[in-house]
Design a protein around this motif. Structure first.
Motif, mmCIF file in Angstrom:
data_model
loop_
_atom_site.group_PDB
_atom_site.id
_atom_site.type_symbol
_atom_site.label_atom_id
_atom_site.label_comp_id
_atom_site.label_asym_id
_atom_site.label_seq_id
_atom_site.Cartn_x
_atom_site.Cartn_y
_atom_site.Cartn_z
ATOM 1 N N ARG A 121 -115.742 -54.454 -123.591
ATOM 2 C CA ARG A 121 -114.511 -53.894 -124.144
ATOM 3 C C ARG A 121 -113.818 -54.962 -124.978
ATOM 4 N NH1 ARG A 121 -111.556 -52.617 -118.971
ATOM 5 N NH2 ARG A 121 -113.257 -53.812 -118.040
ATOM 6 N N PRO A 122 -112.950 -54.554 -125.889
ATOM 7 C CA PRO A 122 -112.227 -55.558 -126.686
ATOM 8 C C PRO A 122 -111.349 -56.428 -125.784
ATOM 9 C CG PRO A 122 -111.951 -53.362 -127.612
ATOM 10 C CD PRO A 122 -112.576 -53.185 -126.259
ATOM 11 N N LEU A 123 -110.986 -57.588 -126.317
ATOM 12 C CA LEU A 123 -110.054 -58.500 -125.655
ATOM 13 C C LEU A 123 -108.763 -58.564 -126.462
ATOM 14 C CD1 LEU A 123 -112.373 -61.526 -124.818
ATOM 15 C CD2 LEU A 123 -111.191 -60.112 -123.150
ATOM 16 N N VAL A 124 -107.630 -58.480 -125.785
ATOM 17 C CA VAL A 124 -106.319 -58.636 -126.431
ATOM 18 C C VAL A 124 -105.699 -59.930 -125.920
ATOM 19 C CG1 VAL A 124 -104.022 -57.669 -126.770
ATOM 20 C CG2 VAL A 124 -106.006 -56.134 -126.591
ATOM 21 N N LEU A 125 -105.419 -60.874 -126.826
ATOM 22 C CA LEU A 125 -104.690 -62.091 -126.474
ATOM 23 C C LEU A 125 -103.281 -61.958 -127.032
ATOM 24 C CD1 LEU A 125 -107.722 -63.081 -126.160
ATOM 25 C CD2 LEU A 125 -106.781 -65.369 -126.515
ATOM 26 N N ILE A 126 -102.291 -62.116 -126.160
ATOM 27 C CA ILE A 126 -100.901 -61.886 -126.544
ATOM 28 C C ILE A 126 -100.189 -63.223 -126.696
ATOM 29 C CG2 ILE A 126 -98.731 -60.798 -125.878
ATOM 30 C CD1 ILE A 126 -100.379 -58.876 -124.139
ATOM 31 N N GLY A 127 -99.630 -63.438 -127.864
ATOM 32 C CA GLY A 127 -98.879 -64.665 -128.112
ATOM 33 C C GLY A 127 -98.878 -64.992 -129.582
ATOM 34 N N GLY A 128 -98.224 -66.078 -129.950
ATOM 35 C CA GLY A 128 -98.143 -66.500 -131.340
ATOM 36 C C GLY A 128 -98.974 -67.732 -131.585
ATOM 37 N N ARG A 129 -98.763 -68.319 -132.752
ATOM 38 C CA ARG A 129 -99.499 -69.536 -133.065
ATOM 39 C C ARG A 129 -99.151 -70.653 -132.088
ATOM 40 N NH1 ARG A 129 -99.938 -73.320 -138.437
ATOM 41 N NH2 ARG A 129 -102.115 -73.866 -138.073
ATOM 42 N N LEU A 141 -99.941 -50.753 -124.203
ATOM 43 C CA LEU A 141 -100.472 -51.970 -123.588
ATOM 44 C C LEU A 141 -100.847 -51.705 -122.129
ATOM 45 C CD1 LEU A 141 -101.007 -55.046 -123.785
ATOM 46 C CD2 LEU A 141 -98.638 -55.389 -123.052
ATOM 47 N N ARG A 142 -99.998 -50.999 -121.420
ATOM 48 C CA ARG A 142 -100.280 -50.711 -120.013
ATOM 49 C C ARG A 142 -101.549 -49.888 -119.853
ATOM 50 N NH1 ARG A 142 -99.718 -47.093 -116.027
ATOM 51 N NH2 ARG A 142 -98.952 -45.442 -117.392
ATOM 52 N N ARG A 143 -101.796 -48.972 -120.779
ATOM 53 C CA ARG A 143 -102.912 -48.040 -120.635
ATOM 54 C C ARG A 143 -104.202 -48.473 -121.328
ATOM 55 N NH1 ARG A 143 -100.838 -41.839 -120.926
ATOM 56 N NH2 ARG A 143 -98.880 -42.069 -119.784
ATOM 57 N N THR A 144 -104.142 -49.446 -122.209
ATOM 58 C CA THR A 144 -105.313 -49.736 -123.033
ATOM 59 C C THR A 144 -106.540 -50.070 -122.181
ATOM 60 O OG1 THR A 144 -106.203 -51.104 -124.812
ATOM 61 C CG2 THR A 144 -104.707 -52.192 -123.295
ATOM 62 N N PRO A 145 -107.707 -49.547 -122.561
ATOM 63 C CA PRO A 145 -108.934 -49.914 -121.854
ATOM 64 C C PRO A 145 -109.456 -51.298 -122.232
ATOM 65 C CG PRO A 145 -109.421 -48.345 -123.609
ATOM 66 C CD PRO A 145 -107.923 -48.458 -123.538
ATOM 67 N N ALA A 146 -108.799 -51.963 -123.167
ATOM 68 C CA ALA A 146 -109.175 -53.338 -123.493
ATOM 69 C C ALA A 146 -108.867 -54.257 -122.316
ATOM 70 C CB ALA A 146 -108.415 -53.806 -124.730
ATOM 71 N N ARG A 147 -109.469 -55.433 -122.327
ATOM 72 C CA ARG A 147 -109.110 -56.484 -121.368
ATOM 73 C C ARG A 147 -108.053 -57.375 -122.017
ATOM 74 N NH1 ARG A 147 -114.168 -58.897 -118.289
ATOM 75 N NH2 ARG A 147 -112.504 -59.137 -116.767
ATOM 76 N N ILE A 148 -107.215 -57.977 -121.191
ATOM 77 C CA ILE A 148 -106.051 -58.692 -121.713
ATOM 78 C C ILE A 148 -106.033 -60.126 -121.202
ATOM 79 C CG2 ILE A 148 -103.516 -58.793 -121.703
ATOM 80 C CD1 ILE A 148 -103.569 -55.720 -121.452
ATOM 81 N N VAL A 149 -105.753 -61.042 -122.113
ATOM 82 C CA VAL A 149 -105.469 -62.437 -121.766
ATOM 83 C C VAL A 149 -104.024 -62.697 -122.181
ATOM 84 C CG1 VAL A 149 -106.002 -64.856 -122.177
ATOM 85 C CG2 VAL A 149 -107.858 -63.184 -122.061
ATOM 86 N N TYR A 150 -103.206 -63.061 -121.205
ATOM 87 C CA TYR A 150 -101.786 -63.299 -121.464
ATOM 88 C C TYR A 150 -101.449 -64.710 -121.010
ATOM 89 C CZ TYR A 150 -96.737 -63.241 -120.665
ATOM 90 O OH TYR A 150 -95.401 -63.558 -120.656
ATOM 91 N N ALA A 151 -100.990 -65.530 -121.957
ATOM 92 C CA ALA A 151 -100.630 -66.914 -121.642
ATOM 93 C C ALA A 151 -99.188 -67.145 -122.089
ATOM 94 C CB ALA A 151 -101.574 -67.884 -122.345
ATOM 95 N N ARG A 152 -98.282 -67.250 -121.126
ATOM 96 C CA ARG A 152 -96.867 -67.454 -121.479
ATOM 97 C C ARG A 152 -96.644 -68.919 -121.820
ATOM 98 N NH1 ARG A 152 -91.598 -64.369 -119.450
ATOM 99 N NH2 ARG A 152 -90.049 -65.587 -120.595
ATOM 100 N N PRO A 153 -96.100 -69.193 -123.003
ATOM 101 C CA PRO A 153 -95.915 -70.589 -123.409
ATOM 102 C C PRO A 153 -94.819 -71.282 -122.625
ATOM 103 C CG PRO A 153 -94.932 -69.121 -125.020
ATOM 104 C CD PRO A 153 -95.663 -68.247 -124.044
ATOM 105 N N HIS A 154 -94.936 -72.587 -122.512
ATOM 106 C CA HIS A 154 -93.908 -73.403 -121.879
ATOM 107 C C HIS A 154 -92.638 -73.378 -122.730
ATOM 108 C CE1 HIS A 154 -91.917 -77.025 -120.271
ATOM 109 N NE2 HIS A 154 -92.666 -76.847 -119.203
ATOM 110 N N GLU A 155 -91.480 -73.484 -122.081
ATOM 111 C CA GLU A 155 -90.209 -73.460 -122.810
ATOM 112 C C GLU A 155 -90.126 -74.564 -123.858
ATOM 113 O OE1 GLU A 155 -86.668 -73.360 -120.570
ATOM 114 O OE2 GLU A 155 -87.076 -71.423 -119.632
ATOM 115 N N ALA A 156 -90.734 -75.715 -123.574
ATOM 116 C CA ALA A 156 -90.690 -76.813 -124.541
ATOM 117 C C ALA A 156 -91.407 -76.437 -125.839
ATOM 118 C CB ALA A 156 -91.334 -78.067 -123.940
#
Length: 501
Positions: free
Chosen positions: A258-266, A357-372
């Motif tokens: 399945r597709p992969l979704v990576l959530i975040g910016g540069r 996003l909740r329903r998508t059959p894709a797999r998700i990689v979510y990496a929350r950036p550090h505040e710094a």
């Protein structure tokens, strides 16, 4: 085509002195043909920021400049990197498709700054008005990468500044967004006139080249160290993740693909998404307001409102993911979606996008950036603006990004509650640590530690995918297809910070 990455050649494939000399002659001759100007050793030294002695050793064949420098120099000279790699022995003649030629190995392989230079050189009027300098930005951490390519346009002495009213009309027809602010137009009218002339000229040629930006505004700070003249007209593109790319013919596969979704910016994961796609041999899709996905999964350029466009782009991508999954046609793609894809223009949650996003059959990689990292990114955006006039907007966007991450995490928690035990490891969530080293917002380079951590995130995601996918012929970490993860494989295997644990 066997692949253009010379790192894929055997480790012992080191060019001889005569091969290096032949390669450098091809580059200098090509530059003379395409520009009418000699490519001097002094110019090459300035371009790469190395000593004159180092460049002399390249031209004489005493020292190998390395594939990354050769690729950048060939593109700068308007020569095919493929031909230069053949000269050096990094590619065999039999590897090369004879129908593929031109700067960058074909026009569709160029980056936006190169394409802009190509367009300018083929326009008699603009060629007589502007000189151009190409430069590359590199990180120098544990995993050194070329992260950006930029073109600085210099109005030739004696060339007239265009009439502001005339270029404003051209920019309006080209739908240049955003245009210079009222304060910029009032304080620096000549600078704005030149910017609008250039931006309008390249708008159409660059429609198919992904996201790019103009930097060097009068009164800004961040790009000043890289400019020959200030203020500057600098067109910049992130060459790791600034444009979507097609899948390879031999991409990695597994039964439950399945597709992969990576959530975040540069600042957090978009570069990791592009590196991951390259390692898998999958399509990389940068989800932004300038793209549409057609029914076959191809990326098509479009124009949307730049505030509502990110959420619209995400909705179209999510719909394609759902259609292809329902039809039993796995879509081998890595999607980079930014937090604003899940927000409305006023910064409130876009509940429709979050539900997709909740329903998508894709797999998700979510990496929350550090505040710094968000602090650094916000200050960087402020430093890019004239006299820091973007400060209030940047601070507001910072709050929107953090709220966006909160909404995304809420959607992912709801998603996890609906996933069966059998599929319980299909998403990867990470809280990023503070990158090592300095986070200087007032320099054009992306901090070394941040680049290193995105390489590590890509490797960690590749490892996780192999461990949680069913019936794969091989682990994806065994033979990354191309790109930095292939190049740094041995280092990453020994790097505890890149491990899945």
């Amino acid at each position: 085509m066997a692949g253009l990455d010379p790192q894929e050649r055997p480790a012992g494939s080191v060019p001889r002195a005569d091969q290096i000399e032949r390669m450098m002659r091809r580059i200098t001759d090509g530059h003379l043909r395409s520009t009418g100007r000699e490519l001097t050793q002094a110019a090459v030294a300035r371009y790469f920021g190395v000593s004159a002695e180092t460049v002399r050793s390249w031209f004489s064949g005493r020292r190998n400049p390395g594939p990354d420098r050769v690729r950048d120099l060939a593109r700068f000279a308007g020569v095919s990197p493929i031909e230069a790699f053949v000269d050096a022995g990094w590619l065999d003649e039999s590897d090369v498709d004879p129908g593929r030629s031109g700067a960058g190995g074909g026009g569709d392989q160029m980056y936006a700054p190169e394409a802009a230079v190509h367009a300018l050189l083929h326009d008699e009027t603009m060629r007589a008005r502007y000189a151009v300098r190409l430069l590359a930005l590199e990180s120098h951490g544990s995993y050194p990468l070329t992260t950006d390519v930029a073109a600085q346009f210099l109005l030739i002495p004696g060339a007239a500044v265009p009439a502001l009213a005339d270029v404003e009309r051209l920019a309006g027809m080209a739908r240049i967004v955003p245009s210079p602010s009222a304060a910029m137009l009032r304080r620096h009218p000549d600078y704005c006139a030149v910017r609008l002339e250039l931006a309008a000229f390249v708008a159409e040629p660059l429609r198919w080249f992904g996201q790019y930006s103009w930097q060097g505004d009068a009164g800004s700070q961040t790009w000043r160290p890289a400019a020959d003249r200030w203020p500057a007209q600098i067109l910049v593109q992130d060459i790791v993740s600034g444009r979507s790319t097609e899948a390879a013919a031999d991409g990695w596969s597994c039964r439950d693909q399945r597709p992969l979704v990576l959530i975040g910016g540069r600042y957090s994961s978009s570069m990791a998404a592009a590196m991951l796609a390259g390692a898998l041999g999958w399509q990389f899709v940068l989800v932004h307001s300038g793209t549409v996905i057609d029914r076959s999964g191809q990326v098509v350029a479009t124009r949307r409102d730049w505030l509502s466009g990110p959420a619209e782009a995400w909705r179209e991508v999510a719909e394609h993911v759902g259609r292809s999954h329902a039809a039993g046609r796995p879509w081998p793609a890595v999607l980079a979606a930014r937090p604003h894809s899940f927000l409305t223009p006023d910064g409130s949650p876009d509940h429709g996008a979050l539900e997709q996003l909740r329903r998508t059959p894709a797999r998700i990689v979510y990496a929350r950036p550090h505040e710094a990292v968000l602090d650094w990114w916000t200050e960087r955006q402020i430093g890019l603006s004239c006299e820091r006039e973007y400060k209030s907007t940047a601070l507001a966007l910072r709050k929107q990004i953090e709220a966006g991450f909160d909404h995304i995490e809420e959607a992912l928690r709801a998603r996890a509650e609906t996933i069966s035990a059998e599929r319980g490891r299909e998403d990867l969530t990470i809280r990023c640590r503070r990158p090592s080293g300095a986070l200087d917002p007032l320099r054009p380079q992306i901090p070394d530690g941040l680049v290193d951590d995105q390489v590590r995130l890509a490797w960690r995601s590749l490892t996780w995918l192999g461990h949680t996918s069913r019936h794969a012929a091989e682990l994806p970490t065994r033979t990354p297809r191309s790109g930095p993860l292939r190049r740094f494989k041995r280092l990453l295997e020994a790097d505890q910070e890149a491990s899945l644990s």
